[in-house]
Design a protein around this motif. Sequence first.
Motif, PDB file in Angstrom:
ATOM      1  N   ALA A  78       0.837  -1.199   0.000  1.00 23.20           N
ATOM      2  CA  ALA A  78       0.000   0.000   0.000  1.00 23.20           C
ATOM      3  C   ALA A  78       0.871   1.247   0.000  1.00 23.20           C
ATOM      4  N   ILE A  79       0.313   2.319  -0.554  1.00 23.81           N
ATOM      5  CA  ILE A  79       0.925   3.642  -0.486  1.00 23.81           C
ATOM      6  C   ILE A  79      -0.065   4.576   0.202  1.00 23.81           C
ATOM      7  N   LEU A  80       0.425   5.286   1.222  1.00 30.07           N
ATOM      8  CA  LEU A  80      -0.345   6.307   1.908  1.00 30.07           C
ATOM      9  C   LEU A  80       0.177   7.672   1.465  1.00 30.07           C
ATOM     10  N   SER A  81      -0.722   8.638   1.299  1.00 33.27           N
ATOM     11  CA  SER A  81      -0.307   9.919   0.745  1.00 33.27           C
ATOM     12  C   SER A  81      -1.080  11.085   1.355  1.00 33.27           C
ATOM     13  N   ARG A  82      -0.399  12.212   1.454  1.00 39.14           N
ATOM     14  CA  ARG A  82      -1.063  13.469   1.812  1.00 39.14           C
ATOM     15  C   ARG A  82      -1.563  14.197   0.572  1.00 39.14           C
ATOM     16  N   TYR A  83      -1.110  13.739  -0.602  1.00 45.82           N
ATOM     17  CA  TYR A  83      -1.504  14.353  -1.864  1.00 45.82           C
ATOM     18  C   TYR A  83      -2.488  13.446  -2.601  1.00 45.82           C
ATOM     19  N   PRO A  84      -3.486  14.030  -3.282  1.00 44.06           N
ATOM     20  CA  PRO A  84      -4.393  13.190  -4.082  1.00 44.06           C
ATOM     21  C   PRO A  84      -3.638  12.532  -5.231  1.00 44.06           C
ATOM     22  N   PHE A  85      -4.092  11.350  -5.614  1.00 41.80           N
ATOM     23  CA  PHE A  85      -3.456  10.607  -6.702  1.00 41.80           C
ATOM     24  C   PHE A  85      -3.934  11.143  -8.053  1.00 41.80           C
ATOM     25  N   VAL A  86      -2.990  11.488  -8.895  1.00 42.41           N
ATOM     26  CA  VAL A  86      -3.297  11.844 -10.277  1.00 42.41           C
ATOM     27  C   VAL A  86      -3.451  10.569 -11.103  1.00 42.41           C
ATOM     28  N   GLN A  87      -2.655   9.558 -10.753  1.00 42.37           N
ATOM     29  CA  GLN A  87      -2.678   8.278 -11.458  1.00 42.37           C
ATOM     30  C   GLN A  87      -2.250   7.194 -10.492  1.00 42.37           C
ATOM     31  N   GLN A  88      -2.806   5.990 -10.635  1.00 37.62           N
ATOM     32  CA  GLN A  88      -2.377   4.851  -9.833  1.00 37.62           C
ATOM     33  C   GLN A  88      -2.442   3.598 -10.693  1.00 37.62           C
ATOM     34  N   GLU A  89      -1.386   2.797 -10.629  1.00 38.92           N
ATOM     35  CA  GLU A  89      -1.271   1.608 -11.480  1.00 38.92           C
ATOM     36  C   GLU A  89      -0.657   0.477 -10.669  1.00 38.92           C
ATOM     37  N   MET A  90      -0.937  -0.759 -11.094  1.00 36.39           N
ATOM     38  CA  MET A  90      -0.331  -1.929 -10.461  1.00 36.39           C
ATOM     39  C   MET A  90       0.188  -2.872 -11.522  1.00 36.39           C
ATOM     40  N   LEU A  91       1.140  -3.725 -11.102  1.00 32.34           N
ATOM     41  CA  LEU A  91       1.768  -4.674 -12.003  1.00 32.34           C
ATOM     42  C   LEU A  91       1.900  -6.010 -11.296  1.00 32.34           C
ATOM     43  N   VAL A  92       1.423  -7.078 -11.924  1.00 38.63           N
ATOM     44  CA  VAL A  92       1.604  -8.428 -11.398  1.00 38.63           C
ATOM     45  C   VAL A  92       2.990  -8.914 -11.805  1.00 38.63           C
ATOM     46  N   LEU A  93       3.783  -9.333 -10.831  1.00 38.57           N
ATOM     47  CA  LEU A  93       5.132  -9.801 -11.092  1.00 38.57           C
ATOM     48  C   LEU A  93       5.162 -11.316 -11.240  1.00 38.57           C
ATOM     49  N   GLU A  94       6.181 -11.823 -11.903  1.00 38.50           N
ATOM     50  CA  GLU A  94       6.310 -13.261 -12.133  1.00 38.50           C
ATOM     51  C   GLU A  94       6.894 -13.927 -10.887  1.00 38.50           C
ATOM     52  N   GLY A  95       6.110 -14.803 -10.243  1.00 41.27           N
ATOM     53  CA  GLY A  95       6.647 -15.586  -9.134  1.00 41.27           C
ATOM     54  C   GLY A  95       6.210 -15.119  -7.769  1.00 41.27           C
ATOM     55  N   GLN A  96       5.862 -16.077  -6.911  1.00 43.33           N
ATOM     56  CA  GLN A  96       5.528 -15.865  -5.499  1.00 43.33           C
ATOM     57  C   GLN A  96       4.369 -14.894  -5.289  1.00 43.33           C
ATOM     58  N   ASN A  97       3.505 -14.753  -6.271  1.00 42.02           N
ATOM     59  CA  ASN A  97       2.319 -13.894  -6.152  1.00 42.02           C
ATOM     60  C   ASN A  97       2.647 -12.426  -5.899  1.00 42.02           C
ATOM     61  N   ARG A  98       3.836 -12.002  -6.258  1.00 45.04           N
ATOM     62  CA  ARG A  98       4.273 -10.643  -5.939  1.00 45.04           C
ATOM     63  C   ARG A  98       3.642  -9.620  -6.874  1.00 45.04           C
ATOM     64  N   VAL A  99       3.540  -8.383  -6.364  1.00 42.52           N
ATOM     65  CA  VAL A  99       2.990  -7.276  -7.135  1.00 42.52           C
ATOM     66  C   VAL A  99       3.822  -6.020  -6.876  1.00 42.52           C
ATOM     67  N   ALA A 100       3.683  -5.058  -7.783  1.00 41.07           N
ATOM     68  CA  ALA A 100       4.252  -3.723  -7.596  1.00 41.07           C
ATOM     69  C   ALA A 100       3.153  -2.711  -7.902  1.00 41.07           C
ATOM     70  N   GLN A 101       3.358  -1.496  -7.454  1.00 39.15           N
ATOM     71  CA  GLN A 101       2.380  -0.429  -7.679  1.00 39.15           C
ATOM     72  C   GLN A 101       3.117   0.894  -7.843  1.00 39.15           C
ATOM     73  N   TYR A 102       2.475   1.843  -8.538  1.00 40.05           N
ATOM     74  CA  TYR A 102       2.988   3.197  -8.486  1.00 40.05           C
ATOM     75  C   TYR A 102       1.838   4.186  -8.463  1.00 40.05           C
ATOM     76  N   ILE A 103       2.134   5.345  -7.917  1.00 39.81           N
ATOM     77  CA  ILE A 103       1.179   6.452  -7.920  1.00 39.81           C
ATOM     78  C   ILE A 103       1.893   7.686  -8.460  1.00 39.81           C
ATOM     79  N   GLN A 104       1.112   8.564  -9.055  1.00 36.93           N
ATOM     80  CA  GLN A 104       1.639   9.870  -9.445  1.00 36.93           C
ATOM     81  C   GLN A 104       0.873  10.936  -8.676  1.00 36.93           C
TER      82      GLN A 104
END
Length: 264
Positions: A78-104
């Motif tokens: 999770a990402i916590l922010s004091r600023y509103p998100f302009v964009q938010q995306e996630m990516l499923v990674l290969e192996g061990q059910n891992r994921v990544a995310q980014y916010i702008q």
Amino acid sequence: MVRVATINILFDLEEWTQRRDLLVEGLAAQNADLIALQEVVTLPEDTGAWLAEELDMPYVYFVPKANNEENSLFEGIAILSRYPFVQQEMLVLEGQNRVAQYIQVVVDGQPFVLCNGHYYWYPGSHPGRDIQVQQVLDWLGQLPPELPVVAVGDFNGTPETSAIALMRQQFTSAYAAHHGQEPVYTCPTPLVRRNWQKVLWHAFRNLRFNRTLRPWRGTLDYIFVSHHLRVKNCQLILDQPASNSRTLYPSDHFGIMADLEILH
């Protein structure tokens, strides 16, 4: 200036009531603008949402692990922010059910991207982690080149591993840039010594993978910054025990905080 923090808060909810108070106290003292969390659970309590509310951070982006049905705890990042998100995306990674995310977000009129991930677990270098890191680098490479980008998280790789070498090809470690080297270790904290079963498990795992009974510790957590950012400060955080216990820590990981200046 933007202040970023990252911390693996430990999915194990044993002693969570005591640990969460230490997390809030330590994170509130930093007054970060953006906080990246790993090992967030949503059952029986949403640990990320609870922290966001206590820290008065109104914007939360939680991403669960992929194919998580077999796990008893609904875990993710999770990402916590004091600023509103302009964009938010996630990516499923290969192996061990891992994921990544980014916010702008927009900081002082400037766009800013924060990427958070929790990567392949295995002692030492591993091709699975290398593949995941390369996935994230390729993913972030699709962003406009003028955007300042920070990539943080629990990389599960020590500084000499191949995945961290991959990250350094395109990013700079904020801690190493500020101090001249990485921290001695970020994991594990003495929290693991509070339970004899965990002590035995760590000893067994260390004997199996490292062929030694000497307790292992190392740096697994990082804040990586693109060349659009200048590191003004970077420190370990959440690295002190409770006042009434030498082994009760906020988590089994230390956190990291960085003050970053966006270069125009």
